[in-house]
Design a protein around this motif. Structure first.
Motif, PDB file in Angstrom:
ATOM      1  N   ALA A 178      12.235  -0.771  -3.338  1.00  0.00           N
ATOM      2  CA  ALA A 178      12.465  -2.081  -2.717  1.00  0.00           C
ATOM      3  C   ALA A 178      10.912  -2.532  -2.426  1.00  0.00           C
ATOM      4  O   ALA A 178      10.350  -1.761  -1.452  1.00  0.00           O
ATOM      5  CB  ALA A 178      13.436  -2.079  -1.564  1.00  0.00           C
ATOM      6  N   LEU A 179      10.281  -3.197  -3.145  1.00  0.00           N
ATOM      7  CA  LEU A 179       9.014  -3.641  -2.713  1.00  0.00           C
ATOM      8  C   LEU A 179       8.295  -4.746  -3.416  1.00  0.00           C
ATOM      9  O   LEU A 179       9.024  -5.491  -4.435  1.00  0.00           O
ATOM     10  CB  LEU A 179       8.061  -2.365  -3.340  1.00  0.00           C
ATOM     11  N   ASP A 180       7.331  -5.295  -2.802  1.00  0.00           N
ATOM     12  CA  ASP A 180       6.646  -6.633  -3.568  1.00  0.00           C
ATOM     13  C   ASP A 180       5.343  -6.033  -4.307  1.00  0.00           C
ATOM     14  O   ASP A 180       4.542  -5.052  -3.650  1.00  0.00           O
ATOM     15  CB  ASP A 180       6.400  -7.601  -2.390  1.00  0.00           C
ATOM     16  N   LEU A 181       5.123  -6.622  -5.239  1.00  0.00           N
ATOM     17  CA  LEU A 181       3.788  -6.726  -6.061  1.00  0.00           C
ATOM     18  C   LEU A 181       3.031  -7.479  -5.951  1.00  0.00           C
ATOM     19  O   LEU A 181       3.505  -8.762  -5.574  1.00  0.00           O
ATOM     20  CB  LEU A 181       4.075  -6.097  -7.493  1.00  0.00           C
ATOM     21  N   GLN A 182       1.739  -7.466  -5.815  1.00  0.00           N
ATOM     22  CA  GLN A 182       0.645  -8.304  -5.601  1.00  0.00           C
ATOM     23  C   GLN A 182       0.955  -9.451  -6.896  1.00  0.00           C
ATOM     24  O   GLN A 182       1.084  -9.109  -8.214  1.00  0.00           O
ATOM     25  CB  GLN A 182      -0.710  -7.712  -5.978  1.00  0.00           C
ATOM     26  N   ALA A 183       0.435 -10.838  -6.770  1.00  0.00           N
ATOM     27  CA  ALA A 183       0.385 -11.690  -7.602  1.00  0.00           C
ATOM     28  C   ALA A 183      -0.665 -11.461  -8.565  1.00  0.00           C
ATOM     29  O   ALA A 183      -0.573 -11.753  -9.949  1.00  0.00           O
ATOM     30  CB  ALA A 183      -0.020 -12.873  -6.959  1.00  0.00           C
ATOM     31  N   SER A 184      -1.577 -10.567  -8.278  1.00  0.00           N
ATOM     32  CA  SER A 184      -2.692 -10.164  -9.266  1.00  0.00           C
ATOM     33  C   SER A 184      -2.430  -8.965 -10.101  1.00  0.00           C
ATOM     34  O   SER A 184      -3.326  -8.345 -10.836  1.00  0.00           O
ATOM     35  CB  SER A 184      -3.931 -10.066  -8.601  1.00  0.00           C
ATOM     36  N   VAL A 185      -1.142  -8.318 -10.203  1.00  0.00           N
ATOM     37  CA  VAL A 185      -0.946  -7.245 -10.867  1.00  0.00           C
ATOM     38  C   VAL A 185      -1.235  -7.370 -12.308  1.00  0.00           C
ATOM     39  O   VAL A 185      -0.753  -8.410 -12.824  1.00  0.00           O
ATOM     40  CB  VAL A 185       0.545  -6.750 -10.549  1.00  0.00           C
ATOM     41  N   PRO A 186      -2.086  -6.327 -12.863  1.00  0.00           N
ATOM     42  CA  PRO A 186      -2.286  -6.562 -14.383  1.00  0.00           C
ATOM     43  C   PRO A 186      -1.203  -6.687 -15.346  1.00  0.00           C
ATOM     44  O   PRO A 186       0.004  -6.105 -14.982  1.00  0.00           O
ATOM     45  CB  PRO A 186      -3.093  -5.289 -14.570  1.00  0.00           C
ATOM     46  N   SER A 187      -1.317  -7.621 -16.218  1.00  0.00           N
ATOM     47  CA  SER A 187      -0.208  -7.740 -17.187  1.00  0.00           C
ATOM     48  C   SER A 187       0.244  -6.428 -17.956  1.00  0.00           C
ATOM     49  O   SER A 187       1.422  -6.115 -18.087  1.00  0.00           O
ATOM     50  CB  SER A 187      -0.588  -8.739 -18.465  1.00  0.00           C
ATOM     51  N   SER A 188      -0.705  -5.303 -18.189  1.00  0.00           N
ATOM     52  CA  SER A 188      -0.205  -4.006 -18.582  1.00  0.00           C
ATOM     53  C   SER A 188       0.833  -3.377 -17.848  1.00  0.00           C
ATOM     54  O   SER A 188       2.100  -2.728 -18.154  1.00  0.00           O
ATOM     55  CB  SER A 188      -1.302  -3.261 -18.957  1.00  0.00           C
ATOM     56  N   VAL A 189       0.733  -3.478 -16.299  1.00  0.00           N
ATOM     57  CA  VAL A 189       1.471  -2.657 -15.510  1.00  0.00           C
ATOM     58  C   VAL A 189       3.005  -3.691 -15.479  1.00  0.00           C
ATOM     59  O   VAL A 189       3.948  -3.033 -15.331  1.00  0.00           O
ATOM     60  CB  VAL A 189       0.647  -2.775 -13.859  1.00  0.00           C
ATOM     61  N   LEU A 190       2.905  -4.872 -15.361  1.00  0.00           N
ATOM     62  CA  LEU A 190       4.029  -5.621 -15.514  1.00  0.00           C
ATOM     63  C   LEU A 190       4.892  -5.491 -16.872  1.00  0.00           C
ATOM     64  O   LEU A 190       6.080  -5.408 -16.680  1.00  0.00           O
ATOM     65  CB  LEU A 190       3.496  -7.098 -15.481  1.00  0.00           C
TER      66      LEU A 190
END
Length: 144
Positions: free
Chosen positions: A10-22
């Motif tokens: 249960a967490l939030d990811l930064q808006a800037s997370v790289p597309s490869s991670v997404l």
């Protein structure tokens, strides 16, 4: 005896997370196939790795329901997942948890993992982008 672990995120990811991670997270959630997003897949084929967060429906060993939700929010991305993971997949789970911690905007507890026959989980904690696992002691256990 089964080697199954209950895993919760249960967490939030930064808006800037790289597309490869997404893309990798979406693959693990069963939202998209490998390479579907157009992002480079550094591993090519996934080999023996299976999506870790894609199961849905009644849990076989841990009780309750297996879920995986991922959505865009005003501040970035939010992830909630509850899964059963076999012991042989723990190295890939650790790798995924490290990537999540690195890209998380949630400081502190981001999840937990528990062997399904145990009562007390290990906490998964984000400390400034670094994953830290903390074992808890059962109630009534003396600590030094």
């Amino acid at each position: 005896m089964s080697d199954v672990y209950a895993v919760d995120f249960a967490l939030d990811l930064q808006a800037s997370v790289p597309s490869s991670v997404l893309a990798d997270l979406r693959w693990h959630l069963g939202i998209e196939a490998a390479g579907e997003s157009g992002a480079d897949d550094p591993g090519g084929e996934r080999g023996d790795v299976v999506p870790l967060l894609a199961a849905r429906g009644p849990a076989a060993r841990i009780g309750g329901v297996l879920v995986g939700e991922f959505t865009w929010t005003a501040g970035g991305w939010s992830l909630t997942a509850r899964q059963e993971v076999h012991a042989e997949l723990l190295p890939e789970l650790d790798s995924l948890a490290e990537r999540l911690a690195w890209n998380s905007s949630t400081e502190g507890v981001i999840g937990q993992i528990r062997f399904y026959e145990e009562d007390v989980p290990d906490l998964l904690i984000n400390r400034s982008g670094r994953l830290v696992k903390t074992s808890l002691a059962p109630a009534g256990t003396a600590t030094a």
